[in-house]
Design a protein around this motif. Sequence first.
Motif, PDB file in Angstrom:
ATOM      1  N   LEU A  75      51.282  42.931  66.921  1.00 40.30           N
ATOM      2  CA  LEU A  75      50.531  42.782  65.674  1.00 40.30           C
ATOM      3  C   LEU A  75      51.248  41.911  64.644  1.00 40.30           C
ATOM      4  CD1 LEU A  75      49.285  46.450  65.220  1.00 40.30           C
ATOM      5  CD2 LEU A  75      48.016  44.508  66.108  1.00 40.30           C
ATOM      6  N   GLN A  76      52.557  41.976  64.613  1.00 43.22           N
ATOM      7  CA  GLN A  76      53.379  41.240  63.646  1.00 43.22           C
ATOM      8  C   GLN A  76      52.864  41.455  62.215  1.00 43.22           C
ATOM      9  OE1 GLN A  76      53.338  37.224  65.040  1.00 43.22           O
ATOM     10  NE2 GLN A  76      54.558  37.688  66.832  1.00 43.22           N
ATOM     11  N   LEU A  77      52.727  42.708  61.841  1.00 47.21           N
ATOM     12  CA  LEU A  77      52.237  43.057  60.511  1.00 47.21           C
ATOM     13  C   LEU A  77      53.343  42.934  59.488  1.00 47.21           C
ATOM     14  CD1 LEU A  77      50.156  46.239  61.396  1.00 47.21           C
ATOM     15  CD2 LEU A  77      49.299  43.946  60.963  1.00 47.21           C
ATOM     16  N   GLN A  78      52.962  42.575  58.262  1.00 45.45           N
ATOM     17  CA  GLN A  78      53.901  42.477  57.158  1.00 45.45           C
ATOM     18  C   GLN A  78      53.454  43.442  56.068  1.00 45.45           C
ATOM     19  OE1 GLN A  78      56.615  40.574  57.317  1.00 45.45           O
ATOM     20  NE2 GLN A  78      56.005  39.944  59.363  1.00 45.45           N
ATOM     21  N   PRO A  79      54.397  44.030  55.325  1.00 40.18           N
ATOM     22  CA  PRO A  79      54.002  44.923  54.232  1.00 40.18           C
ATOM     23  C   PRO A  79      53.248  44.147  53.145  1.00 40.18           C
ATOM     24  CG  PRO A  79      56.383  45.003  54.602  1.00 40.18           C
ATOM     25  CD  PRO A  79      55.841  43.957  55.489  1.00 40.18           C
ATOM     26  N   THR A  80      52.314  44.806  52.509  1.00 42.97           N
ATOM     27  CA  THR A  80      51.561  44.188  51.417  1.00 42.97           C
ATOM     28  C   THR A  80      52.438  44.146  50.177  1.00 42.97           C
ATOM     29  OG1 THR A  80      49.541  45.123  52.310  1.00 42.97           O
ATOM     30  CG2 THR A  80      49.457  44.341  50.059  1.00 42.97           C
ATOM     31  N   GLU A  81      52.488  42.984  49.555  1.00 45.61           N
ATOM     32  CA  GLU A  81      53.276  42.854  48.343  1.00 45.61           C
ATOM     33  C   GLU A  81      52.494  43.443  47.179  1.00 45.61           C
ATOM     34  OE1 GLU A  81      54.764  38.947  47.686  1.00 45.61           O
ATOM     35  OE2 GLU A  81      55.215  38.634  49.805  1.00 45.61           O
ATOM     36  N   VAL A  86      45.005  44.217  43.228  1.00 45.06           N
ATOM     37  CA  VAL A  86      44.347  44.056  41.932  1.00 45.06           C
ATOM     38  C   VAL A  86      43.387  45.212  41.724  1.00 45.06           C
ATOM     39  CG1 VAL A  86      44.493  41.542  41.928  1.00 45.06           C
ATOM     40  CG2 VAL A  86      42.483  42.642  42.887  1.00 45.06           C
ATOM     41  N   HIS A  87      43.027  45.441  40.479  1.00 42.68           N
ATOM     42  CA  HIS A  87      42.023  46.443  40.150  1.00 42.68           C
ATOM     43  C   HIS A  87      40.646  45.827  40.310  1.00 42.68           C
ATOM     44  CE1 HIS A  87      44.791  49.467  38.661  1.00 42.68           C
ATOM     45  NE2 HIS A  87      45.481  48.492  38.086  1.00 42.68           N
ATOM     46  N   ALA A  88      39.660  46.657  40.521  1.00 43.76           N
ATOM     47  CA  ALA A  88      38.291  46.161  40.707  1.00 43.76           C
ATOM     48  C   ALA A  88      37.800  45.415  39.480  1.00 43.76           C
ATOM     49  CB  ALA A  88      37.357  47.320  41.045  1.00 43.76           C
ATOM     50  N   LYS A  89      38.232  45.836  38.293  1.00 47.21           N
ATOM     51  CA  LYS A  89      37.761  45.177  37.073  1.00 47.21           C
ATOM     52  C   LYS A  89      38.369  43.789  36.908  1.00 47.21           C
ATOM     53  CE  LYS A  89      41.179  47.739  34.454  1.00 47.21           C
ATOM     54  NZ  LYS A  89      41.388  48.829  33.550  1.00 47.21           N
ATOM     55  N   GLU A  90      39.414  43.475  37.665  1.00 44.89           N
ATOM     56  CA  GLU A  90      40.039  42.161  37.595  1.00 44.89           C
ATOM     57  C   GLU A  90      39.363  41.137  38.511  1.00 44.89           C
ATOM     58  OE1 GLU A  90      44.604  43.294  36.501  1.00 44.89           O
ATOM     59  OE2 GLU A  90      44.021  43.382  38.605  1.00 44.89           O
ATOM     60  N   LEU A  91      38.481  41.584  39.371  1.00 45.58           N
ATOM     61  CA  LEU A  91      37.783  40.678  40.277  1.00 45.58           C
ATOM     62  C   LEU A  91      36.681  39.946  39.523  1.00 45.58           C
ATOM     63  CD1 LEU A  91      37.454  42.991  43.388  1.00 45.58           C
ATOM     64  CD2 LEU A  91      39.071  41.137  43.046  1.00 45.58           C
ATOM     65  N   PRO A  92      36.348  38.724  39.934  1.00 47.94           N
ATOM     66  CA  PRO A  92      35.260  38.007  39.259  1.00 47.94           C
ATOM     67  C   PRO A  92      33.921  38.669  39.554  1.00 47.94           C
ATOM     68  CG  PRO A  92      36.063  36.752  41.134  1.00 47.94           C
ATOM     69  CD  PRO A  92      36.970  37.938  40.982  1.00 47.94           C
ATOM     70  N   MET A  93      32.935  38.333  38.734  1.00 48.68           N
ATOM     71  CA  MET A  93      31.598  38.923  38.889  1.00 48.68           C
ATOM     72  C   MET A  93      30.940  38.425  40.177  1.00 48.68           C
ATOM     73  SD  MET A  93      29.822  38.838  35.142  1.00 48.68           S
ATOM     74  CE  MET A  93      30.082  37.122  34.840  1.00 48.68           C
ATOM     75  N   LEU A  94      30.046  39.238  40.719  1.00 49.96           N
ATOM     76  CA  LEU A  94      29.223  38.823  41.836  1.00 49.96           C
ATOM     77  C   LEU A  94      28.174  37.840  41.336  1.00 49.96           C
ATOM     78  CD1 LEU A  94      28.603  42.274  43.546  1.00 49.96           C
ATOM     79  CD2 LEU A  94      30.200  40.516  44.264  1.00 49.96           C
ATOM     80  N   LYS A  95      27.657  37.005  42.211  1.00 43.63           N
ATOM     81  CA  LYS A  95      26.630  36.048  41.807  1.00 43.63           C
ATOM     82  C   LYS A  95      25.408  36.759  41.256  1.00 43.63           C
ATOM     83  CE  LYS A  95      27.763  32.156  44.762  1.00 43.63           C
ATOM     84  NZ  LYS A  95      27.282  31.255  45.797  1.00 43.63           N
ATOM     85  N   SER A  96      25.106  37.932  41.803  1.00 48.95           N
ATOM     86  CA  SER A  96      23.929  38.680  41.339  1.00 48.95           C
ATOM     87  C   SER A  96      24.132  39.230  39.931  1.00 48.95           C
ATOM     88  CB  SER A  96      23.619  39.822  42.301  1.00 48.95           C
ATOM     89  OG  SER A  96      24.711  40.715  42.350  1.00 48.95           O
ATOM     90  N   GLU A  97      25.394  39.358  39.471  1.00 47.76           N
ATOM     91  CA  GLU A  97      25.673  39.908  38.148  1.00 47.76           C
ATOM     92  C   GLU A  97      25.805  38.831  37.074  1.00 47.76           C
ATOM     93  OE1 GLU A  97      29.222  42.145  38.751  1.00 47.76           O
ATOM     94  OE2 GLU A  97      28.170  43.812  39.691  1.00 47.76           O
ATOM     95  N   VAL A  98      25.848  37.562  37.479  1.00 45.61           N
ATOM     96  CA  VAL A  98      25.994  36.489  36.503  1.00 45.61           C
ATOM     97  C   VAL A  98      24.711  36.407  35.691  1.00 45.61           C
ATOM     98  CG1 VAL A  98      26.284  34.001  36.215  1.00 45.61           C
ATOM     99  CG2 VAL A  98      27.576  35.209  37.966  1.00 45.61           C
ATOM    100  N   PRO A  99      24.814  36.473  34.351  1.00 43.79           N
ATOM    101  CA  PRO A  99      23.600  36.437  33.532  1.00 43.79           C
ATOM    102  C   PRO A  99      22.938  35.062  33.608  1.00 43.79           C
ATOM    103  CG  PRO A  99      25.545  36.384  32.142  1.00 43.79           C
ATOM    104  CD  PRO A  99      26.021  36.578  33.542  1.00 43.79           C
TER     105      PRO A  99
END
Length: 152
Positions: A75-81, A86-99
């Motif tokens: 698998l050669q997995l690496q730990p997540t840094e 990120v928090h969900a509120k830090e993600l950009p808006m979905l296209k459906s939510e753009v006014p």
Amino acid sequence: MLKTFDLVLIGVMTATAAVTYTIKHRAELKLEEVHRLEAEIKLEKDTIDLLKADWALQSQPNRLERLVKAYDDELQLQPTESTALVHAKELPMLKSEVPLPDVTEAKASAKGATVAGAKGATAKAQPIPGPAPHAGAEDDADADEIETGSVE
């Protein structure tokens, strides 16, 4: 005349008995259907509980760590840094939510831009919405916790 009246009453009683029997039979069928649906619902709830228990067993950190060590070469997995989370509120808006832009504002701003362009001024660009700013000590306490949930 009495015999005719008796025959009519016997006919009415027979019809009433037939209607009563039909209603009783339909009610019994509906009751059986309700019991069947309740049994199906109970089976589905039991299945959900079983799947939740199975998920809890499958996602135990000790088990996952043991599997990672066993299949590390493949698998050669690496730990997540920590910077990758990120928090969900830090993600950009979905296209459906753009006014959607207001048509009257767009026409007014187009007129204003034309008039401003004619005078030699430049129109100001609207800022692009970004992640929500990190504010408050309340959020600092929750910063180390990972939020989970469904993305709609």
